[in-house]
Design a protein around this motif. Structure first.
Motif, PDB file in Angstrom:
ATOM      1  N   LEU A  20     -40.779  48.948  78.097  1.00 29.51           N
ATOM      2  CA  LEU A  20     -39.332  48.821  78.293  1.00 29.51           C
ATOM      3  C   LEU A  20     -38.716  47.885  77.260  1.00 29.51           C
ATOM      4  O   LEU A  20     -37.614  48.128  76.769  1.00 29.51           O
ATOM      5  CB  LEU A  20     -39.048  48.322  79.704  1.00 29.51           C
ATOM      6  N   LYS A  21     -39.432  46.805  76.939  1.00 29.28           N
ATOM      7  CA  LYS A  21     -38.917  45.893  75.925  1.00 29.28           C
ATOM      8  C   LYS A  21     -38.797  46.591  74.583  1.00 29.28           C
ATOM      9  O   LYS A  21     -37.792  46.439  73.864  1.00 29.28           O
ATOM     10  CB  LYS A  21     -39.832  44.672  75.794  1.00 29.28           C
ATOM     11  N   SER A  22     -39.809  47.365  74.212  1.00 29.92           N
ATOM     12  CA  SER A  22     -39.771  48.042  72.916  1.00 29.92           C
ATOM     13  C   SER A  22     -38.649  49.074  72.875  1.00 29.92           C
ATOM     14  O   SER A  22     -38.000  49.258  71.849  1.00 29.92           O
ATOM     15  CB  SER A  22     -41.121  48.703  72.623  1.00 29.92           C
ATOM     16  N   ARG A  23     -38.410  49.747  74.023  1.00 31.97           N
ATOM     17  CA  ARG A  23     -37.366  50.767  74.033  1.00 31.97           C
ATOM     18  C   ARG A  23     -35.973  50.150  74.069  1.00 31.97           C
ATOM     19  O   ARG A  23     -35.066  50.594  73.360  1.00 31.97           O
ATOM     20  CB  ARG A  23     -37.557  51.697  75.236  1.00 31.97           C
ATOM     21  N   ASP A  34     -33.547  55.016  63.277  1.00 35.84           N
ATOM     22  CA  ASP A  34     -33.942  55.942  62.221  1.00 35.84           C
ATOM     23  C   ASP A  34     -35.303  56.569  62.498  1.00 35.84           C
ATOM     24  O   ASP A  34     -35.597  57.670  62.022  1.00 35.84           O
ATOM     25  CB  ASP A  34     -33.954  55.231  60.870  1.00 35.84           C
ATOM     26  N   ARG A  35     -36.157  55.870  63.296  1.00 39.58           N
ATOM     27  CA  ARG A  35     -37.476  56.406  63.643  1.00 39.58           C
ATOM     28  C   ARG A  35     -37.450  57.179  64.958  1.00 39.58           C
ATOM     29  O   ARG A  35     -38.487  57.698  65.385  1.00 39.58           O
ATOM     30  CB  ARG A  35     -38.489  55.266  63.722  1.00 39.58           C
ATOM     31  N   LYS A  36     -36.290  57.212  65.621  1.00 42.25           N
ATOM     32  CA  LYS A  36     -36.157  57.930  66.892  1.00 42.25           C
ATOM     33  C   LYS A  36     -35.331  59.209  66.736  1.00 42.25           C
ATOM     34  O   LYS A  36     -34.922  59.787  67.739  1.00 42.25           O
ATOM     35  CB  LYS A  36     -35.483  57.019  67.930  1.00 42.25           C
ATOM     36  N   MET A  37     -35.151  59.666  65.524  1.00 41.56           N
ATOM     37  CA  MET A  37     -34.345  60.862  65.300  1.00 41.56           C
ATOM     38  C   MET A  37     -35.148  62.117  65.644  1.00 41.56           C
ATOM     39  O   MET A  37     -36.233  62.329  65.121  1.00 41.56           O
ATOM     40  CB  MET A  37     -33.886  60.920  63.841  1.00 41.56           C
ATOM     41  N   LYS A  38     -34.606  62.945  66.548  1.00 38.83           N
ATOM     42  CA  LYS A  38     -35.242  64.225  66.870  1.00 38.83           C
ATOM     43  C   LYS A  38     -34.825  65.307  65.884  1.00 38.83           C
ATOM     44  O   LYS A  38     -35.621  66.172  65.518  1.00 38.83           O
ATOM     45  CB  LYS A  38     -34.851  64.664  68.286  1.00 38.83           C
ATOM     46  N   GLU A  39     -33.554  65.238  65.466  1.00 36.52           N
ATOM     47  CA  GLU A  39     -33.017  66.192  64.493  1.00 36.52           C
ATOM     48  C   GLU A  39     -32.151  65.431  63.514  1.00 36.52           C
ATOM     49  O   GLU A  39     -31.451  64.498  63.884  1.00 36.52           O
ATOM     50  CB  GLU A  39     -32.199  67.284  65.188  1.00 36.52           C
ATOM     51  N   GLY A  40     -32.179  65.857  62.260  1.00 34.85           N
ATOM     52  CA  GLY A  40     -31.374  65.202  61.249  1.00 34.85           C
ATOM     53  C   GLY A  40     -31.921  63.852  60.848  1.00 34.85           C
ATOM     54  O   GLY A  40     -33.003  63.418  61.292  1.00 34.85           O
ATOM     55  N   LYS A  41     -31.187  63.141  60.005  1.00 32.81           N
ATOM     56  CA  LYS A  41     -31.582  61.827  59.515  1.00 32.81           C
ATOM     57  C   LYS A  41     -30.387  60.884  59.603  1.00 32.81           C
ATOM     58  O   LYS A  41     -29.230  61.306  59.502  1.00 32.81           O
ATOM     59  CB  LYS A  41     -32.060  61.917  58.061  1.00 32.81           C
ATOM     60  N   GLY A  60     -26.934  60.764  71.091  1.00 35.44           N
ATOM     61  CA  GLY A  60     -28.118  60.662  71.920  1.00 35.44           C
ATOM     62  C   GLY A  60     -28.450  62.021  72.506  1.00 35.44           C
ATOM     63  O   GLY A  60     -27.561  62.856  72.711  1.00 35.44           O
ATOM     64  N   SER A  61     -29.728  62.268  72.786  1.00 38.40           N
ATOM     65  CA  SER A  61     -30.158  63.600  73.226  1.00 38.40           C
ATOM     66  C   SER A  61     -29.469  64.029  74.520  1.00 38.40           C
ATOM     67  O   SER A  61     -29.027  65.177  74.647  1.00 38.40           O
ATOM     68  CB  SER A  61     -31.679  63.616  73.411  1.00 38.40           C
ATOM     69  N   GLU A  62     -29.354  63.131  75.482  1.00 38.38           N
ATOM     70  CA  GLU A  62     -28.704  63.486  76.742  1.00 38.38           C
ATOM     71  C   GLU A  62     -27.199  63.645  76.580  1.00 38.38           C
ATOM     72  O   GLU A  62     -26.578  64.492  77.235  1.00 38.38           O
ATOM     73  CB  GLU A  62     -29.007  62.438  77.811  1.00 38.38           C
ATOM     74  N   LEU A  63     -26.619  62.837  75.712  1.00 39.52           N
ATOM     75  CA  LEU A  63     -25.179  62.966  75.463  1.00 39.52           C
ATOM     76  C   LEU A  63     -24.875  64.315  74.824  1.00 39.52           C
ATOM     77  O   LEU A  63     -23.870  64.962  75.177  1.00 39.52           O
ATOM     78  CB  LEU A  63     -24.707  61.828  74.559  1.00 39.52           C
ATOM     79  N   ALA A  64     -25.749  64.753  73.915  1.00 37.99           N
ATOM     80  CA  ALA A  64     -25.553  66.066  73.289  1.00 37.99           C
ATOM     81  C   ALA A  64     -25.638  67.177  74.330  1.00 37.99           C
ATOM     82  O   ALA A  64     -24.871  68.155  74.286  1.00 37.99           O
ATOM     83  CB  ALA A  64     -26.598  66.279  72.196  1.00 37.99           C
ATOM     84  N   MET A  65     -26.561  67.019  75.301  1.00 39.03           N
ATOM     85  CA  MET A  65     -26.672  68.013  76.376  1.00 39.03           C
ATOM     86  C   MET A  65     -25.430  68.005  77.254  1.00 39.03           C
ATOM     87  O   MET A  65     -24.939  69.062  77.664  1.00 39.03           O
ATOM     88  CB  MET A  65     -27.918  67.734  77.213  1.00 39.03           C
ATOM     89  N   PHE A 110     -30.723  61.685  68.346  1.00 39.03           N
ATOM     90  CA  PHE A 110     -31.816  60.715  68.520  1.00 39.03           C
ATOM     91  C   PHE A 110     -32.218  60.633  69.986  1.00 39.03           C
ATOM     92  O   PHE A 110     -31.466  61.018  70.888  1.00 39.03           O
ATOM     93  CB  PHE A 110     -31.407  59.328  68.003  1.00 39.03           C
ATOM     94  N   GLU A 111     -33.416  60.127  70.222  1.00 41.40           N
ATOM     95  CA  GLU A 111     -33.911  59.937  71.583  1.00 41.40           C
ATOM     96  C   GLU A 111     -34.810  58.706  71.599  1.00 41.40           C
ATOM     97  O   GLU A 111     -35.873  58.690  70.963  1.00 41.40           O
ATOM     98  CB  GLU A 111     -34.694  61.151  72.073  1.00 41.40           C
TER      99      GLU A 111
END
Length: 413
Positions: free
Chosen positions: A55-58, A129-136, A150-155, A192-193
């Motif tokens: 949780l701390k890392s996230r 930048d390391r959590k990007m699912k699509e794009g850069k 964010g992935s959920e916001l896009a949904m 990102f996610e």
């Protein structure tokens, strides 16, 4: 080789075959009980450490360790401010940002936090930048009016990379036709996610210059900092506050998330206390074992007393035996607990794959794997606690053995 008499006799009693096999069975149960209790305690504490670290890392992958903000709405001369804060040896990186609220409209509508960043600076303070699912992240360019969701916001919005969303700000603009909300159309350039609903479901990232244009700012909202040790955030923030002067305010991550991590720390302490009771119950099985052993060895105790052995020495004999049995259980428990904690993630993954079950479903939980973080300091405390329980469990039987009257014990022998 010199060995104390109490240790020598206690060791002989431990290795000797019992006339009453029930005593041997109870001793075995005590050893296994202590081993199971210590194993469970080490494993559970390691899992809680794993969740804490995960949780701390996230959270801290998106939250700055410390933040510098201006007294005014914007920070002026942020380049000079970054140069000054980077002189602090604990500061690893600094990046300016703009953060405001907005309403986003795509296929559907949802509220979100708009964060304006500079792609060249942002990797110094976050992991987006390391959590990007699509794009850069580098696809964000000044004046391009591109947005990363964010992935959920896009949904929620029903959009993907290449689609357009309209960002509507809380501010309004006055025009000849009246008061109108301020809005701008952005193109989705990435998703990102990070694994936290707070960010995946409610954050959008744009270029800082586009955010300044949208909100009509003349500078960033503040400067985000990453430190070499996040637990030094308070002291570093205090030092920077004095160094930067009265025109800046410095805050740290603990002010916004301290209660969350304090709750985890409290849960860890409570679980330690609760599971210690399991070890205590197992350790106090030694009481029944040693009481029956004292009854079985009354004649031996009487003979030792008539040969001149003191009550304190008799007490030491049975304490040695109880501690030896408890130490064997602790040793087994620590061994199994360490092995289980180090391989827990792989074991759970194998069970899920073999039996087709999911302990932490990715559809429900943001941490879909069972994390484990073995800390040797915890192992030491658990070992010490279990050892103290074993010593306490031997006191009453040993005291009872020391009070045996030799004449009464040998009367019917």
């Amino acid at each position: 080789m010199f060995r104390p008499l109490e240790f020598f006799i206690g060791l002989r009693y431990t290795r000797a075959k019992r006339r009453n096999h029930f005593i041997s069975f109870i001793s075995l149960v005590s050893i296994l009980g202590i081993a199971v209790g210590v194993t469970a305690l080490i494993t559970v504490i390691s899992v809680m450490n794993g969740f804490d670290q995960e949780l701390k890392s996230r959270i801290l992958g998106m939250v700055a360790h410390a933040t510098v903000e201006g007294i005014d709405e914007s920070v002026h001369g942020w380049q000079q401010a970054i140069e000054r804060v980077e002189t602090n040896p604990h500061v690893l990186g600094a990046a300016p940002y703009v953060e405001r609220e907005a309403m986003l409209q795509g296929g559907r509508v949802s509220g979100a936090i708009i964060r304006g960043v500079l792609p060249d600076y942002e990797p110094k303070v976050s992991e987006i930048d390391r959590k990007m699912k699509e794009g850069k992240l580098d696809d964000l360019v000044a004046g391009g009016f591109r947005i990363v969701l964010g992935s959920e916001l896009a949904m929620k919005l029903g959009v993907g990379v290449g689609d357009f969303v309209t960002v509507i700000t809380p501010e309004v603009s006055t025009s000849p036709v009246g008061v109108q909300p301020r809005f701008k159309r952005f193109k989705v350039s990435g998703i990102f996610e990070v694994g936290m609903q707070e960010y995946d479901g409610a954050m959008a990232v744009v270029h800082m210059q586009d955010a300044e244009t949208l909100y009509r700012l003349d500078g960033p909202s503040g400067i985000r900092l990453r430190l070499d040790d996040m637990f030094l955030a308070y002291s570093v923030a205090r030092d920077l506050s004095g160094q930067l002067g009265q025109s800046y305010m410095v805050s740290d991550w603990m002010q916004g998330h301290s209660n969350f991590f304090k709750a985890i720390a409290m849960e860890k302490k409570v679980m330690f206390l609760i599971l210690s009771l399991i070890v205590a119950v197992a350790a106090f099985n030694l009481v029944s074992t040693l009481v029956m052993l004292v009854t079985d060895k009354q004649a031996d105790i009487a003979i030792l007393r008539t040969l001149g052995q003191s009550p304190r020495s008799i007490m030491g004999v049975f304490m040695v035996q109880g501690v030896l049995v408890g130490t064997l259980g602790i040793f087994l428990g620590v061994g199994f607990g360490v092995l289980l904690s180090l391989n827990l993630t792989a074991i759970v993954r194998w069970i899920e794959h073999t039996f087709g079950v999911a302990f932490l479903s990715a559809d429900v939980y943001y941490i879909s794997e069972l994390p484990s973080d073995l800390q040797w300091s915890d192992v030491s405390w658990i070992t010490l606690t279990a050892f103290l329980f074993c010593i306490l469990a031997t006191l009453y039987p040993a005291w009872r053995a020391a009070r045996i009257d030799p004449a009464a014990a040998l009367r019917y022998e």
